[in-house]
Design a protein around this motif. Structure first.
Motif, mmCIF file in Angstrom:
data_model
loop_
_atom_site.group_PDB
_atom_site.id
_atom_site.type_symbol
_atom_site.label_atom_id
_atom_site.label_comp_id
_atom_site.label_asym_id
_atom_site.label_seq_id
_atom_site.Cartn_x
_atom_site.Cartn_y
_atom_site.Cartn_z
ATOM 1 N N PRO A 1 34.641 32.573 40.217
ATOM 2 C CA PRO A 1 35.454 32.451 41.433
ATOM 3 C C PRO A 1 36.956 32.307 41.160
ATOM 4 N N CYS A 2 37.329 32.099 39.885
ATOM 5 C CA CYS A 2 38.725 31.791 39.538
ATOM 6 C C CYS A 2 39.506 33.078 39.250
ATOM 7 N N LEU A 3 39.916 33.740 40.322
ATOM 8 C CA LEU A 3 40.651 34.996 40.179
ATOM 9 C C LEU A 3 42.128 34.717 39.966
ATOM 10 N N PRO A 4 42.770 35.412 39.019
ATOM 11 C CA PRO A 4 44.190 35.162 38.735
ATOM 12 C C PRO A 4 45.084 35.533 39.906
ATOM 13 N N SER A 5 46.226 34.848 39.996
ATOM 14 C CA SER A 5 47.165 35.083 41.089
ATOM 15 C C SER A 5 47.930 36.389 40.942
ATOM 16 N N GLY A 6 47.994 36.929 39.733
ATOM 17 C CA GLY A 6 48.729 38.165 39.490
ATOM 18 C C GLY A 6 48.340 38.749 38.149
#
Length: 221
Positions: free
Chosen positions: A154-159
């Motif tokens: 669930p921890c998708l990077p912000s960019g």
């Protein structure tokens, strides 16, 4: 000797860098582990779980350091699920998991720690000129074979993770070249700082975490 380094930025609304897990508790560190970075790069390259030799070689070649430009706030997620006798769970070892025993009135409990709004910068290179090389890793991070996540799915990077390439002679010099100031981690071989033993290595053949290495902790200026 001057080396080229990849500069990665690991930031997300929620991320998890893992740690030594006991029972149902999944902690997180402030810095990514060697095994976590290996898994991240392997995912970008499109390696599969059964490609254990490629994972192990990548981990063994990895030289890196990290600096926290912004320290995240720890957040704990308590998960409770009622599992019945016939319920099955997905696993990575090829067969469904299921409950054993007669305590079906009790929920299945898990605790997972995260870092909220954490901003970590990583510099890394590979110890030799074997394949994949640094340019190959840069291309994979720019156009990954699969979606990338920071510790847990669930921890998708912000960019974009890749921030470019740097030139420096040491890990600490490369960290300084990022322009970020904060608490930092680097290999113990570079000396100075507070030396500590870090359990962050994985034996990829059997999938277990085992082994530790010496690292230095301090601050970049």
């Amino acid at each position: 000797m001057m080396h080229r380094w990849l500069h990665l930025r690991l930031t997300a609304p929620l991320l998890a860098f893992g740690g030594v897990a006991v029972d149902q508790v999944g902690p997180t560190r402030d810095f990514p582990s060697a095994s976590a970075l290996t898994g991240l790069l392997a995912n970008a390259l499109g390696l599969r779980r059964e490609d254990w030799q490629a994972h192990q070689t990548l981990q063994d070649r990895l030289i890196f350091g990290a600096v926290n430009a912004r320290q995240g706030r720890r957040l704990t997620d308590n998960q409770n699920a009622k599992l019945e006798a016939n319920d099955r769970g997905w696993t990575t070892w090829g067969s469904p998991d299921q409950r054993a025993g007669a305590s079906y009135d009790s929920p299945h409990r898990r605790r997972r720690d995260y870092l909220a709004d954490h901003d970590c910068h990583v510099v890394l290179r590979l110890a030799d000129d074997a394949a994949p090389d640094l340019d190959h890793l840069a291309a994979a991070l720019d156009r990954p074979a699969r979606p990338l996540f920071l510790g847990r799915k669930p921890c998708l990077p912000s960019g974009p993770l890749l921030q470019g390439l740097l030139t420096a002679d040491t890990v600490r010099a490369a960290l300084t070249a990022t322009g970020q100031t904060g608490d930092a981690l680097w290999p113990a071989e570079e000396g100075s700082g507070t030396m500590t033993e870090l359990a962050d290595l994985r034996i990829w053949r059997n999938g277990y975490h085992a082994g530790s290495r010496r690292v230095g902790l301090g601050r970049t200026t």
